[in-house]
Design an enzyme around this catalytic site. Structure first.
Site, short mmCIF file in Angstrom:
data_model
loop_
_atom_site.label_atom_id
_atom_site.label_comp_id
_atom_site.label_asym_id
_atom_site.label_seq_id
_atom_site.Cartn_x
_atom_site.Cartn_y
_atom_site.Cartn_z
CB THR A 73 4.73 -8.06 40.00
OG1 THR A 73 5.39 -6.95 39.39
CG2 THR A 73 4.47 -7.76 41.45
CG ASP A 100 12.47 0.18 40.10
OD1 ASP A 100 13.03 -0.65 40.84
OD2 ASP A 100 11.63 -0.13 39.23
NE ARG A 150 3.81 -2.19 31.01
CZ ARG A 150 4.32 -3.42 30.98
NH1 ARG A 150 4.58 -4.00 29.82
NH2 ARG A 150 4.57 -4.07 32.11
CE LYS A 176 9.00 1.77 38.59
NZ LYS A 176 10.15 1.27 37.84
NE ARG A 199 -0.68 -4.16 33.36
CZ ARG A 199 0.49 -3.67 33.79
NH1 ARG A 199 0.52 -2.79 34.76
NH2 ARG A 199 1.62 -4.04 33.22
CE LYS A 241 12.71 -4.10 39.97
NZ LYS A 241 12.49 -3.03 38.97
CG ASP A 295 27.44 -6.08 42.08
OD1 ASP A 295 28.37 -6.83 42.44
OD2 ASP A 295 27.41 -5.54 40.96
CB ILE A 296 29.90 -8.02 46.11
CG1 ILE A 296 30.60 -6.83 45.46
CG2 ILE A 296 30.09 -9.30 45.30
CD1 ILE A 296 32.11 -6.96 45.41
N PRO A 297 28.25 -6.78 48.58
CG PRO A 297 28.09 -7.83 50.67
CD PRO A 297 28.54 -8.07 49.26
O1 C5P Z 1 3.92 -0.71 33.30
P1 C5P Z 1 3.85 -1.39 34.64
O2 C5P Z 1 2.75 -0.86 35.53
O3 C5P Z 1 3.86 -2.90 34.52
O4 C5P Z 1 5.22 -0.97 35.33
C1 C5P Z 1 5.66 -1.56 36.52
C2 C5P Z 1 6.98 -0.99 36.89
O5 C5P Z 1 7.37 -1.50 38.15
C3 C5P Z 1 8.13 -1.31 35.92
O6 C5P Z 1 8.92 -0.12 35.82
C4 C5P Z 1 8.93 -2.39 36.59
O7 C5P Z 1 10.31 -2.27 36.34
C5 C5P Z 1 8.65 -2.11 38.07
N1 C5P Z 1 8.70 -3.26 38.96
C6 C5P Z 1 7.93 -4.39 38.81
N2 C5P Z 1 8.04 -5.45 39.67
C7 C5P Z 1 8.87 -5.37 40.72
C8 C5P Z 1 9.63 -4.19 40.90
C9 C5P Z 1 9.50 -3.16 40.00
O8 C5P Z 1 7.13 -4.46 37.88
N3 C5P Z 1 8.95 -6.36 41.59
#
Ligand code: C5P
Length: 234
Positions: free
Chosen positions: A121, A61, A212, A34, A182, A63, A66-68
């Site tokens: 998240t 990623d 991470r 990603k 995690r 995300k 913005d406007i369509p």
């Molecule tokens: O390091 P970690 O496992 O927290 O990384 C999660 C990745 O997923 C980050 O790059 C973050 O931008 C992305 N992400 C997220 N929550 C979302 C969409 C993407 O954490 N809803």
């Protein structure tokens, strides 16, 4: 879901050299990768091309929200790059989601999977309430997943904890892409709605976005292999 390659390793690095240093040790048959805002802003499309040349499917990623018309153009540009998956914020609304869908559909050849981000998240119910969303994360995810599915997108980003309610609210095959993963004992960092890899699959996630827990480990490859074996042993 039959795709055996379900882990998406997050390349959140400040430059292409750091991202490629990890990518060179990874096997594209064992994970996807990603590219998010940090790496793309620093290194641009060339890092996506370099990863694809090494055989990786890339989830871009960024995300878009913005406007369509602007989001449609961004989706076209992402598709032209040849990425495997691209995403937009579902909160951008029906017209924006439909414009993104139409833009990707008009691309000749292989089209990226188009995914809607529901609720980050990193947000819990209290943080959502502070920005005016009082219904809680689960209800908001359900609402946005229904809208995303209605607009014909291929799936959503959500917490694995919400995968079952997304499945119940959407059509079969609608993908659940889940960050906030995690390992037991890992620091949560800025994430709030976290789940372990095996639990995420058990709860119905299709793809696990893992940053991470792998990239900050002393031995990232060993952690990736442990997670893969844990999933395959199921
Ligand atoms: O390091 P970690 O496992 O927290 O990384 C999660 C990745 O997923 C980050 O790059 C973050 O931008 C992305 N992400 C997220 N929550 C979302 C969409 C993407 O954490 N809803």
């Amino acid at each position: 879901m039959s795709d055996p390659n379900r882990i998406i390793v997050v390349l959140d690095y400040p430059d292409a050299a750091s991202a490629m240093a990890l990518a060179q040790r990874l096997d594209p048959a064992h994970c996807r990768v990603k590219v998010g805002k940090e790496l793309f802003t620093a290194a641009g499309p060339s890092v996506v091309e370099a990863l694809q040349q090494r055989g990786f499917d890339v989830f871009l990623d960024l995300k878009y929200h913005d406007i369509p018309n602007t989001v449609a153009g961004a989706c076209r540009a992402a598709a032209a790059l040849g990425v495997w998956m691209v995403n937009v914020h579902a909160g951008g609304g029906r017209a924006m989601l439909a414009a993104a869908r139409e833009a990707v559909d008009r691309v000749p050849g292989r089209k990226p999977l188009l995914i809607g981000v529901t609720v980050l998240t990193s947000l819990d119910d209290a943080a959502l309430s502070e920005v005016g969303i009082g219904c809680g994360a689960a209800a908001q995810v359900e609402r946005l997943a229904t809208l995303t599915s209605d607009c014909g997108l291929d799936g959503v980003v959500c917490s694995a904890a919400e995968a079952a309610l997304v499945s119940a609210a959407t059509r079969p095959g609608f993908l659940k892409v889940t960050p906030g993963i995690r390992l037991a004992g890992d620091a949560k960092g800025d994430q709030r709605r976290v789940v372990t890899p095996a639990d995420a699959i058990r709860m119905g996630a299709d793809y696990l976005v893992i940053g991470r827990s792998i990239t900050h480990a002393a031995d990232p490859l060993a952690v990736l292999e442990d997670i893969r074996h844990g999933l395959h042993a199921r």
